[in-house]
Write an enzyme that holds these catalytic residues in place. Sequence first.
Site, mmCIF file in Angstrom:
data_model
loop_
_atom_site.group_PDB
_atom_site.id
_atom_site.type_symbol
_atom_site.label_atom_id
_atom_site.label_comp_id
_atom_site.label_asym_id
_atom_site.label_seq_id
_atom_site.Cartn_x
_atom_site.Cartn_y
_atom_site.Cartn_z
ATOM 1 N N HIS A 1 1.395 4.788 -2.520
ATOM 2 C CA HIS A 1 0.986 5.758 -3.707
ATOM 3 C C HIS A 1 2.152 6.357 -3.928
ATOM 4 O O HIS A 1 2.919 7.226 -3.325
ATOM 5 C CB HIS A 1 0.035 6.645 -3.218
ATOM 6 C CG HIS A 1 -1.214 6.231 -2.339
ATOM 7 N ND1 HIS A 1 -2.504 6.098 -3.230
ATOM 8 C CD2 HIS A 1 -1.558 5.593 -1.359
ATOM 9 C CE1 HIS A 1 -3.267 5.528 -2.737
ATOM 10 N NE2 HIS A 1 -2.849 5.378 -1.140
ATOM 11 N N GLU B 1 -11.244 3.488 5.705
ATOM 12 C CA GLU B 1 -10.464 4.310 6.398
ATOM 13 C C GLU B 1 -11.116 5.185 7.380
ATOM 14 O O GLU B 1 -11.006 5.517 8.238
ATOM 15 C CB GLU B 1 -9.388 4.824 5.378
ATOM 16 C CG GLU B 1 -8.477 5.816 5.671
ATOM 17 C CD GLU B 1 -7.685 6.539 4.611
ATOM 18 O OE1 GLU B 1 -8.202 6.500 3.542
ATOM 19 O OE2 GLU B 1 -6.568 7.050 4.844
ATOM 20 N N ASP C 1 1.742 4.003 2.951
ATOM 21 C CA ASP C 1 0.797 4.987 2.203
ATOM 22 C C ASP C 1 1.303 6.115 1.352
ATOM 23 O O ASP C 1 1.394 5.839 0.347
ATOM 24 C CB ASP C 1 -0.233 5.214 3.288
ATOM 25 C CG ASP C 1 -1.632 5.442 2.683
ATOM 26 O OD1 ASP C 1 -1.825 5.127 1.495
ATOM 27 O OD2 ASP C 1 -2.624 5.981 3.479
ATOM 28 N N ASP C 2 1.663 7.093 2.135
ATOM 29 C CA ASP C 2 2.180 8.335 1.448
ATOM 30 C C ASP C 2 3.448 8.663 2.510
ATOM 31 O O ASP C 2 3.275 9.847 3.146
ATOM 32 C CB ASP C 2 1.083 9.326 1.360
ATOM 33 C CG ASP C 2 0.204 8.783 0.500
ATOM 34 O OD1 ASP C 2 0.105 8.781 -0.645
ATOM 35 O OD2 ASP C 2 -0.916 8.497 1.250
ATOM 36 N N HIS D 1 -9.561 0.968 -1.526
ATOM 37 C CA HIS D 1 -9.747 1.766 -0.260
ATOM 38 C C HIS D 1 -10.886 1.466 0.462
ATOM 39 O O HIS D 1 -11.798 2.058 -0.122
ATOM 40 C CB HIS D 1 -9.194 3.266 -0.288
ATOM 41 C CG HIS D 1 -7.828 3.282 -0.509
ATOM 42 N ND1 HIS D 1 -7.063 2.924 -1.480
ATOM 43 C CD2 HIS D 1 -6.655 4.300 0.273
ATOM 44 C CE1 HIS D 1 -5.601 3.191 -1.219
ATOM 45 N NE2 HIS D 1 -5.671 4.007 -0.290
ATOM 46 N N HIS E 1 0.924 -1.116 -0.092
ATOM 47 C CA HIS E 1 0.109 -0.005 -0.077
ATOM 48 C C HIS E 1 0.775 1.157 -0.087
ATOM 49 O O HIS E 1 1.398 1.614 1.066
ATOM 50 C CB HIS E 1 -0.908 -0.161 1.207
ATOM 51 C CG HIS E 1 -1.812 1.076 1.237
ATOM 52 N ND1 HIS E 1 -3.117 1.027 1.970
ATOM 53 C CD2 HIS E 1 -2.007 2.473 0.949
ATOM 54 C CE1 HIS E 1 -3.850 1.921 1.849
ATOM 55 N NE2 HIS E 1 -3.217 2.908 1.053
#
Length: 326
Positions: free
Chosen positions: A18, A199, A277-278, A196, A16
């Site tokens: 991005h 969340e 994630d980021d 997703h 996961h």
Amino acid sequence: DQRDAYIAGLPKAELHLHIEGSLEPEMLFDLAQRNGVAIPFASVEEIRQAYNFSNLQDFLDIYYQGMGVLLKQQDFYDLTWAYLERAHADHVRHVEIFFDPQGHTERGVPFADVITGISDALADGEKQWGISSRLILCFLRHLDEAAAEATLDEAIPYLDKIAGVGLDSSEVGHPPSKFRNVFARARSLGLKLVAHAGEEGPPEYVHEALDILGVDRIDHGNRALEDAGLVSRIAGEGITLTVCPLSNLKLCVIDEIGQSPVARMLDAGIRATVNSDDPAYFGGYVNANYRAIASALDLSRAQLKTLAANSFTGSFLPEEAVAHLL
Ligand code: HPA
Ligand code: ZN
């Protein structure tokens, strides 16, 4: 300490991530200058100070603004290469990377430049470090299904480079069911499916992702824990959840890292994984995410090993490759 050294040495996959969320402030600042893109920040420090979020949308506004400096194929190559260097340093052996083509094509960047820059870097990363990879095209859920269909049309010439499709961006108000047709078409093209869900959105969105989209994996899935029947189903069917502890903290999905659902998921028999994630926006790459929960939840080596193993068994690698990496 010893637990951190154990985490660092664990071979792991990241499921996961991005790629646009790995754009560090330094590269953002350099690319803005290289490409002549105006940004409302005078320094790298100012950029970093803007990274304070009270929810998902707060973050997304900054994230879309940040990716505005990515214009050329080389920019996407450099971005992906920088991520792979960090992943390699964290002993990541396999990556499944999301990209948001609509965040680029809507600014006039050709789809071809985006996917070629990213996949050239992934190929070079495999040559240099043996990191295997898959690419997952995400649809922006705040846009309509017709826009997602048009994006899938653009991807058709590049299906040899794309393993699956996903669903990201603003969750609440944009349920998985909004994208039932485009996901059905992606499935018929042989693509893997992820979304997703849970969340910020309710457990019902997780149900929809499983039942209406037929996803192979759920990204985040935190709020699935509110529904006991759903927990049993996810555990029973061996569905992988890609949890992102530092993201959850920065986006106020949890109030403190000790509230991360990872230990509860493992206790419930769910195949949970740990991901960043980021990472440029949330303060850490994958090992930092492991370290944060290992300490706050007092995870054992056995639990950490299970999380790393889950990242391979939950990946889209063929079984023989997984067996080799475990
Ligand atoms: N959630 C939804 N959309 C996103 C995220 C996220 O955590 N990161 C990048 N796009
Ligand atoms: Zn995400």
